[in-house]
Design a protein around this motif. Structure first.
Motif, mmCIF file in Angstrom:
data_model
loop_
_atom_site.group_PDB
_atom_site.id
_atom_site.type_symbol
_atom_site.label_atom_id
_atom_site.label_comp_id
_atom_site.label_asym_id
_atom_site.label_seq_id
_atom_site.Cartn_x
_atom_site.Cartn_y
_atom_site.Cartn_z
ATOM 1 N N GLN A 1 48.428 37.011 30.654
ATOM 2 C CA GLN A 1 47.801 35.988 31.521
ATOM 3 C C GLN A 1 46.294 36.048 31.005
ATOM 4 O OE1 GLN A 1 48.483 37.954 35.065
ATOM 5 N NE2 GLN A 1 47.040 39.453 35.134
ATOM 6 N N SER A 2 45.491 37.060 30.339
ATOM 7 C CA SER A 2 44.210 36.906 30.026
ATOM 8 C C SER A 2 44.189 36.112 28.854
ATOM 9 C CB SER A 2 43.645 38.370 29.789
ATOM 10 O OG SER A 2 43.620 38.964 31.027
ATOM 11 N N THR A 3 45.124 36.525 27.868
ATOM 12 C CA THR A 3 45.096 35.780 26.598
ATOM 13 C C THR A 3 45.556 34.130 26.615
ATOM 14 O OG1 THR A 3 47.142 36.610 26.145
ATOM 15 C CG2 THR A 3 45.165 37.912 24.987
ATOM 16 N N ALA A 4 46.443 33.972 27.589
ATOM 17 C CA ALA A 4 46.844 32.583 27.878
ATOM 18 C C ALA A 4 46.047 31.745 28.582
ATOM 19 C CB ALA A 4 48.186 32.630 28.648
ATOM 20 N N SER A 5 44.792 32.395 29.156
ATOM 21 C CA SER A 5 43.923 31.756 29.872
ATOM 22 C C SER A 5 42.513 31.608 28.718
ATOM 23 C CB SER A 5 43.283 32.303 31.273
ATOM 24 O OG SER A 5 42.819 33.689 30.911
ATOM 25 N N GLY A 6 42.871 32.052 27.577
ATOM 26 C CA GLY A 6 41.835 31.968 26.817
ATOM 27 C C GLY A 6 40.810 32.892 26.425
ATOM 28 N N ASP A 7 41.026 34.078 26.866
ATOM 29 C CA ASP A 7 40.317 35.305 26.632
ATOM 30 C C ASP A 7 40.829 36.119 25.543
ATOM 31 O OD1 ASP A 7 38.644 34.384 28.831
ATOM 32 O OD2 ASP A 7 39.801 35.646 30.340
ATOM 33 N N ASP A 8 39.917 36.677 24.625
ATOM 34 C CA ASP A 8 40.241 37.570 23.759
ATOM 35 C C ASP A 8 40.921 38.909 24.416
ATOM 36 O OD1 ASP A 8 39.723 35.875 21.561
ATOM 37 O OD2 ASP A 8 37.736 36.721 21.725
ATOM 38 N N PHE A 9 40.206 39.445 25.376
ATOM 39 C CA PHE A 9 40.526 40.471 26.113
ATOM 40 C C PHE A 9 40.298 41.757 25.410
ATOM 41 C CE2 PHE A 9 43.872 42.648 29.144
ATOM 42 C CZ PHE A 9 43.149 42.492 30.406
ATOM 43 N N ALA A 10 41.310 42.898 25.534
ATOM 44 C CA ALA A 10 40.831 44.027 25.210
ATOM 45 C C ALA A 10 41.193 44.279 23.545
ATOM 46 C CB ALA A 10 41.517 45.268 25.920
ATOM 47 N N PRO B 1 34.731 48.439 41.033
ATOM 48 C CA PRO B 1 35.040 47.221 42.058
ATOM 49 C C PRO B 1 36.491 47.385 42.592
ATOM 50 C CG PRO B 1 35.648 46.785 39.938
ATOM 51 C CD PRO B 1 35.013 48.022 39.636
ATOM 52 N N ARG B 2 36.276 46.642 43.795
ATOM 53 C CA ARG B 2 37.849 46.711 44.589
ATOM 54 C C ARG B 2 38.292 45.374 44.617
ATOM 55 N NH1 ARG B 2 34.486 48.940 49.214
ATOM 56 N NH2 ARG B 2 34.737 51.099 49.421
ATOM 57 N N ALA B 3 39.719 45.304 44.559
ATOM 58 C CA ALA B 3 40.209 44.226 44.333
ATOM 59 C C ALA B 3 39.778 42.967 45.158
ATOM 60 C CB ALA B 3 41.749 44.402 44.236
ATOM 61 N N THR B 4 39.625 43.337 46.497
ATOM 62 C CA THR B 4 39.558 42.493 47.237
ATOM 63 C C THR B 4 38.166 41.751 47.372
ATOM 64 O OG1 THR B 4 38.658 44.180 48.847
ATOM 65 C CG2 THR B 4 40.975 43.125 49.042
ATOM 66 N N ALA B 5 37.234 42.204 46.428
ATOM 67 C CA ALA B 5 35.719 41.652 46.260
ATOM 68 C C ALA B 5 35.919 40.772 45.154
ATOM 69 C CB ALA B 5 35.061 42.903 46.114
ATOM 70 N N SER B 6 37.051 40.440 44.541
ATOM 71 C CA SER B 6 37.078 39.749 43.412
ATOM 72 C C SER B 6 38.191 38.352 43.378
ATOM 73 C CB SER B 6 37.533 40.453 42.107
ATOM 74 O OG SER B 6 36.077 41.020 41.671
ATOM 75 N N ILE B 7 38.254 37.948 44.781
ATOM 76 C CA ILE B 7 39.339 36.879 45.123
ATOM 77 C C ILE B 7 38.945 35.669 44.409
ATOM 78 C CG2 ILE B 7 40.586 35.871 46.775
ATOM 79 C CD1 ILE B 7 41.530 38.642 46.763
ATOM 80 N N PRO B 8 37.735 35.417 44.451
ATOM 81 C CA PRO B 8 37.439 33.990 43.959
ATOM 82 C C PRO B 8 37.828 33.975 42.384
ATOM 83 C CG PRO B 8 35.862 34.434 45.527
ATOM 84 C CD PRO B 8 36.614 35.723 45.393
ATOM 85 N N GLN B 9 37.209 35.030 41.762
ATOM 86 C CA GLN B 9 37.723 35.346 40.051
ATOM 87 C C GLN B 9 39.001 35.112 39.760
ATOM 88 O OE1 GLN B 9 35.472 36.924 42.068
ATOM 89 N NE2 GLN B 9 33.618 36.369 41.171
ATOM 90 N N MET B 10 39.839 35.561 40.762
ATOM 91 C CA MET B 10 41.423 35.692 40.484
ATOM 92 C C MET B 10 41.870 34.138 40.657
ATOM 93 S SD MET B 10 42.225 39.190 42.630
ATOM 94 C CE MET B 10 41.210 40.597 42.551
ATOM 95 N N GLN B 11 41.316 33.683 41.548
ATOM 96 C CA GLN B 11 41.854 32.075 41.755
ATOM 97 C C GLN B 11 41.497 31.330 40.797
ATOM 98 O OE1 GLN B 11 40.413 30.999 45.752
ATOM 99 N NE2 GLN B 11 42.022 32.430 46.766
ATOM 100 N N GLU B 12 40.172 31.636 40.175
ATOM 101 C CA GLU B 12 39.750 30.699 39.181
ATOM 102 C C GLU B 12 40.508 31.008 37.924
ATOM 103 O OE1 GLU B 12 35.700 30.534 36.257
ATOM 104 O OE2 GLU B 12 35.697 31.531 38.037
ATOM 105 N N GLN B 13 41.061 32.105 37.525
ATOM 106 C CA GLN B 13 41.721 32.425 36.404
ATOM 107 C C GLN B 13 43.199 31.816 36.685
ATOM 108 O OE1 GLN B 13 41.516 36.502 34.999
ATOM 109 N NE2 GLN B 13 42.126 35.960 33.111
ATOM 110 N N ILE B 14 43.753 31.797 37.915
ATOM 111 C CA ILE B 14 45.012 31.167 38.023
ATOM 112 C C ILE B 14 45.162 29.834 38.045
ATOM 113 C CG2 ILE B 14 46.903 30.969 39.948
ATOM 114 C CD1 ILE B 14 45.748 33.477 41.098
ATOM 115 N N SER C 1 42.996 41.532 35.365
ATOM 116 C CA SER C 1 42.448 40.639 34.463
ATOM 117 C C SER C 1 41.171 39.976 35.004
ATOM 118 C CB SER C 1 43.398 39.559 34.104
ATOM 119 O OG SER C 1 44.460 40.219 33.521
ATOM 120 N N ALA C 2 41.140 39.605 36.277
ATOM 121 C CA ALA C 2 39.888 39.166 36.825
ATOM 122 C C ALA C 2 38.676 40.086 36.931
ATOM 123 C CB ALA C 2 40.040 38.665 38.050
ATOM 124 N N MET C 3 38.975 41.289 37.159
ATOM 125 C CA MET C 3 37.920 42.306 37.469
ATOM 126 C C MET C 3 37.427 42.797 36.211
ATOM 127 S SD MET C 3 38.989 44.615 40.462
ATOM 128 C CE MET C 3 40.939 44.815 40.310
#
Length: 470
Positions: free
Chosen positions: A245-254, A112-125, A214-216
């Motif tokens: 930022q991932s764990t603070a938003s509630g994700d377990d992450f890696a 994935p390119r970063a520019t294709a996931s802008i909505p997901q980034m905004q949602e996480q922010i 984090s979003a991708m």
């Protein structure tokens, strides 16, 4: 067959246990496509190609994500009136892809390119703001920052205390509550092109670097996945900030964090100021791509590679020993009852080495021991052993992606030349055998001498004469 890997966060070897039995989710930070790739980029991509190949060999279904950061301060800085930022990004991305392909690096499951996931980034922010871990700057800049003081675990990956950390350099300190806060969203600046801006609840702008990954990773692997990889230089601040930022938003992450070592040149870090950067195109022109792959793979993935003059010559010699055995054994077994015997797989010692944090140096030692044993079997005329050892060598080189007989490395022009050379030499060997049978040893010796002068070595064994290039 337990795979162990070195987890950077735990600072220890850990047994690999996937979140979903039989499946692996793996995210690797790919390139920021600002300028041409160098040898370090190739080394990093190859390290995770080897991990992916080994996990797949061990029976896991691997989903492998490697992103492309195509919007960034440095990408914008390298744009010009004649080449806008998105054209720079795409041109450089193609250079990276060409380098990966030349080295036989498998394409990702998704890239994935970063520019294709802008909505997901905004949602996480927005989630981070709602949870009290991020804030919009009150200076009307449109910037949004992660509030490091609200997250007590910040620094967990690199085991740093907040008071010991340097100020964040990813954005100006203006509008920050703490100079160590890092940017999640960067408001549009007057000097930046309108094409590098997206609408958001905080004003037009673009994402910060860290939120992109984090979003991708969440979009393609889910809120929890198995392995996060990248270069050692990304541990801080990039990976530290991703984790926060991932764990603070509630994700377990890696679950596991894996980092590959860097490449230096004759003891010095590559840099433009020293003029010692080795770009991928230059490096790949210095030797056959198979040799370059072997060289970069031969060191343990977590070690530092110190490139020096002659390093590729050593790799070429090591590969030649493998190639010569495969050529000799292939010719010897052709048409015999031992040819095509069932697969023997890899030697146990090879598997043990690879299971232990991808121990490629130890695995290569097993490979070369097998080659030596194969040559001894050839000299002794033990064709069953030759067949078994040949298949083991092929199996090991296939796992590592360095099988000289693989179609990946086939050069059609070279292949035609090899076929012609093989036919000519075999015909001369037949003439020599006939001369020896007729006790015309003078003619037999002349043929041998002519072949030697052409760089062809003859090896007389109980199963007949075999040849190889010297």
């Amino acid at each position: 067959m337990t795979v162990r890997l070195y987890d950077t966060r735990a600072q220890a070897l850990r047994e690999f246990v996937p979140l979903v039995p039989g499946k692996v989710g793996m995210y690797v930070c790919g390139p920021t496509v600002q300028s041409s790739p160098h040898i370090g980029h190739l080394r990093s991509a190859l390290a995770y190609d080897l991990w992916r190949r080994w996990l797949s060999f061990r029976g896991y279904d691997v989903t492998f994500i490697r992103n492309v950061t195509d919007i960034d301060d440095k990408v914008l800085a390298n744009a010009s009136e004649t080449e806008p930022w998105f054209a720079v990004a795409y041109r450089v991305e193609l250079e990276f892809t060409a380098g990966y392909r030349a080295l036989g690096i498998l394409p990702p499951s998704y890239e994935p390119r970063a520019t294709a996931s802008i909505p997901q980034m905004q949602e996480q922010i927005a989630q981070l703001i709602e949870r009290g871990h991020a804030y919009a700057a009150d200076d009307a800049s449109g910037d949004v920052y992660f509030d490091v003081k609200t997250w007590p675990e910040y620094g967990a990956l690199t085991r740093q205390k907040l008071d010991d950390m340097a100020d964040s350099a990813d954005a100006a300190t203006r509008g920050k509550r703490d100079p160590r806060d890092f940017a999640l969203w960067k408001g549009t600046k007057p000097e930046e092109p309108a094409t590098a801006s997206w609408a958001s609840p905080w004003g037009p702008g673009r994402p910060g670097w860290h939120i992109e990954c984090s979003a991708m990773s969440k979009r393609y692997l889910g809120p929890a996945f198995d392995i996060h990889g990248g270069g050692l230089d990304l541990r801080f601040p990039h990976h530290e900030n991703e984790l926060a930022q991932s764990t603070a938003s509630g994700d377990d992450f890696a679950t596991y964090w894996v980092h590959n070592g860097l490449v230096v040149v004759e003891g010095q870090k590559m840099s433009k100021s020293l003029g010692n950067s080795i770009y991928a195109s230059e490096f790949l022109s210095a030797a056959r791509p198979l040799v370059v792959r072997y060289y970069l793979a031969a060191a343990h993935y977590r070690s530092t590679i110190d490139y020096h003059q002659g390093a590729l010559v050593e790799a070429e010699a090591a590969l030649e020993r493998i190639t010569t055995f495969l050529d000799r054994s292939g010719r010897t077994l052709r048409g015999t009852r031992s040819a095509g015997v069932g697969s023997y797989g890899i030697p146990d010692a090879f598997g043990v080495a690879m299971d232990d944090d991808l121990g490629v140096p130890q695995a290569l030692a097993v490979l070369h021991d097998t080659v030596r044993a194969g040559n001894i079997a050839l000299d002794g005329g033990d064709l069953d052993a030759v067949a078994r050892l040949r298949e083991q060598v092929i199996a090991m080189t296939e796992v590592l992606g360095v099988n000289p007989e693989s179609a990946q490395w086939a050069d059609h022009a070279t292949g035609s030349s090899d076929a012609a050379l093989n036919a000519l030499v075999e015909r001369l060997l037949e003439d020599r055998a006939a001369a020896r049978a007729a006790k015309d040893f003078g003619a037999a010796d002349r043929i041998r001498d002519e072949l030697a002068a052409a760089g062809i070595a003859i090896d007389d064994t109980p199963t007949g004469a075999h040849w190889s290039t010297t």
